[in-house]
Motif scaffolding. Sequence first.
Motif, mmCIF file in Angstrom:
data_model
loop_
_atom_site.group_PDB
_atom_site.id
_atom_site.type_symbol
_atom_site.label_atom_id
_atom_site.label_comp_id
_atom_site.label_asym_id
_atom_site.label_seq_id
_atom_site.Cartn_x
_atom_site.Cartn_y
_atom_site.Cartn_z
ATOM 1 N N LYS A 198 0.829 -1.215 0.000
ATOM 2 C CA LYS A 198 0.000 0.000 0.000
ATOM 3 C C LYS A 198 0.859 1.260 0.000
ATOM 4 O O LYS A 198 0.520 2.259 -0.648
ATOM 5 C CB LYS A 198 -0.915 -0.022 1.227
ATOM 6 N N THR A 199 1.962 1.211 0.720
ATOM 7 C CA THR A 199 2.862 2.365 0.804
ATOM 8 C C THR A 199 3.615 2.611 -0.496
ATOM 9 O O THR A 199 3.844 3.757 -0.887
ATOM 10 C CB THR A 199 3.875 2.149 1.948
ATOM 11 N N ILE A 200 4.006 1.532 -1.178
ATOM 12 C CA ILE A 200 4.847 1.654 -2.368
ATOM 13 C C ILE A 200 4.054 1.914 -3.646
ATOM 14 O O ILE A 200 4.550 2.580 -4.568
ATOM 15 C CB ILE A 200 5.719 0.387 -2.532
ATOM 16 N N ILE A 201 2.825 1.432 -3.734
ATOM 17 C CA ILE A 201 2.027 1.582 -4.960
ATOM 18 C C ILE A 201 2.015 3.014 -5.507
ATOM 19 O O ILE A 201 2.212 3.221 -6.721
ATOM 20 C CB ILE A 201 0.579 1.077 -4.744
ATOM 21 N N PRO A 202 1.783 4.038 -4.670
ATOM 22 C CA PRO A 202 1.747 5.404 -5.218
ATOM 23 C C PRO A 202 3.059 5.856 -5.836
ATOM 24 O O PRO A 202 3.082 6.848 -6.585
ATOM 25 C CB PRO A 202 1.398 6.259 -3.985
ATOM 26 N N LYS A 203 4.144 5.157 -5.553
ATOM 27 C CA LYS A 203 5.452 5.504 -6.112
ATOM 28 C C LYS A 203 5.773 4.699 -7.369
ATOM 29 O O LYS A 203 6.872 4.806 -7.910
ATOM 30 C CB LYS A 203 6.550 5.275 -5.061
ATOM 31 N N MET A 204 4.821 3.904 -7.846
ATOM 32 C CA MET A 204 5.075 3.041 -8.998
ATOM 33 C C MET A 204 4.370 3.556 -10.247
ATOM 34 O O MET A 204 3.247 4.058 -10.177
ATOM 35 C CB MET A 204 4.614 1.609 -8.689
ATOM 36 N N PRO A 205 5.013 3.441 -11.398
ATOM 37 C CA PRO A 205 4.386 3.850 -12.658
ATOM 38 C C PRO A 205 3.378 2.813 -13.130
ATOM 39 O O PRO A 205 3.319 1.693 -12.581
ATOM 40 C CB PRO A 205 5.581 3.930 -13.620
ATOM 41 N N LYS A 206 2.610 3.156 -14.135
ATOM 42 C CA LYS A 206 1.597 2.239 -14.664
ATOM 43 C C LYS A 206 2.219 0.916 -15.096
ATOM 44 O O LYS A 206 1.634 -0.156 -14.920
ATOM 45 C CB LYS A 206 0.868 2.883 -15.844
ATOM 46 N N GLN A 207 3.430 0.977 -15.638
ATOM 47 C CA GLN A 207 4.089 -0.240 -16.119
ATOM 48 C C GLN A 207 4.887 -0.952 -15.024
ATOM 49 O O GLN A 207 5.629 -1.896 -15.308
ATOM 50 C CB GLN A 207 5.007 0.083 -17.301
ATOM 51 N N GLY A 208 4.738 -0.514 -13.779
ATOM 52 C CA GLY A 208 5.425 -1.172 -12.668
ATOM 53 C C GLY A 208 4.876 -2.560 -12.396
ATOM 54 O O GLY A 208 3.817 -2.944 -12.915
ATOM 55 N N HIS A 209 5.591 -3.309 -11.576
ATOM 56 C CA HIS A 209 5.217 -4.710 -11.331
ATOM 57 C C HIS A 209 5.428 -5.066 -9.868
ATOM 58 O O HIS A 209 6.534 -4.903 -9.343
ATOM 59 C CB HIS A 209 6.067 -5.627 -12.223
ATOM 60 N N VAL A 210 4.370 -5.528 -9.231
ATOM 61 C CA VAL A 210 4.457 -6.050 -7.867
ATOM 62 C C VAL A 210 4.371 -7.570 -7.937
ATOM 63 O O VAL A 210 3.373 -8.126 -8.415
ATOM 64 C CB VAL A 210 3.324 -5.505 -6.975
ATOM 65 N N VAL A 211 5.421 -8.230 -7.470
ATOM 66 C CA VAL A 211 5.478 -9.689 -7.463
ATOM 67 C C VAL A 211 5.503 -10.149 -6.010
ATOM 68 O O VAL A 211 6.384 -9.765 -5.248
ATOM 69 C CB VAL A 211 6.721 -10.220 -8.197
ATOM 70 N N THR A 212 4.532 -10.958 -5.641
ATOM 71 C CA THR A 212 4.479 -11.484 -4.282
ATOM 72 C C THR A 212 4.803 -12.974 -4.305
ATOM 73 O O THR A 212 4.283 -13.719 -5.141
ATOM 74 C CB THR A 212 3.098 -11.249 -3.655
ATOM 75 N N VAL A 213 5.686 -13.373 -3.408
ATOM 76 C CA VAL A 213 6.104 -14.774 -3.334
ATOM 77 C C VAL A 213 5.173 -15.514 -2.378
ATOM 78 O O VAL A 213 5.094 -15.200 -1.191
ATOM 79 C CB VAL A 213 7.562 -14.887 -2.863
ATOM 80 N N SER A 214 4.467 -16.485 -2.922
ATOM 81 C CA SER A 214 3.578 -17.336 -2.126
ATOM 82 C C SER A 214 4.134 -18.761 -2.144
ATOM 83 O O SER A 214 5.313 -18.975 -2.418
ATOM 84 C CB SER A 214 2.147 -17.270 -2.688
ATOM 85 N N SER A 215 3.286 -19.706 -1.845
ATOM 86 C CA SER A 215 3.705 -21.104 -1.733
ATOM 87 C C SER A 215 2.647 -22.021 -2.338
ATOM 88 O O SER A 215 1.455 -21.704 -2.325
ATOM 89 C CB SER A 215 3.907 -21.464 -0.255
ATOM 90 N N MET A 216 3.076 -23.167 -2.835
ATOM 91 C CA MET A 216 2.133 -24.164 -3.323
ATOM 92 C C MET A 216 1.153 -24.570 -2.213
ATOM 93 O O MET A 216 0.024 -24.959 -2.491
ATOM 94 C CB MET A 216 2.886 -25.384 -3.841
#
Length: 226
Positions: A112-130
């Motif tokens: 939530k904090t970082i999203i406003p600092k990202m451009p439209k072409q930015g990418h958020v990758v979250t590491v989950s688990s099987m």
Amino acid sequence: MANIIITGSSRGIGFQMAKLFAKEGHHVLALSRNEKPIAELASENIHTFSFDITNSKDIGKVLAFVESNWKQVDVLINNAGKLLNKPFLETNSSEFQEVYKVNVFGVAEFTKTIIPKMPKQGHVVTVSSMGGVQGSMKFPGLSAYSSSKGAVITLTELWAEEFKETGPSFNVLALGAVQTEMLEEAFPGYEAPTKPLEMAAYIKDFALNGNKLYNGKMLQVSNSTP
């Protein structure tokens, strides 16, 4: 070159990712409670300081760094995680909450904090688990961990929908077993088929290019069960 934030970078996959990105010339902010392993690399492309994803003041420190040094973040990799292997009936509420504070609430607040600092072409990758994938094989002792990893899969889908017009893109990788220190601590003696560097290389490439084809998707990155 991209500006990249990686959480959980003191060891394992996160540590290897920081090195790979820096080697390619990208600017990396590598965050972990223990900043020493990254600091000892003495890479001019890597910045680091002690960071606890559950601490709002530490999240504020990251925001201040971005505003002073980068202006924007191109890639955010939510890699920090807490693994608990303990029978459900023996897991107290505090232990359950601690897992969620890192794996869900911390990830949500930081993103939530970082999203406003990202451009439209930015990418958020979250590491989950099987273990967080519905219908996948489940293992006793992982009630807190696997359910928290299921939560960030759904969060990713929701974020992608909410920000589909403005960006950035959001995707989540459900990893199989990787031979990390965290896995060894939870499952002593287990030998995973995938090494941290192999997985780090995959996530690096996906973080830089995956949003060209995917948004709001969960990809299973596993060659084994578990």
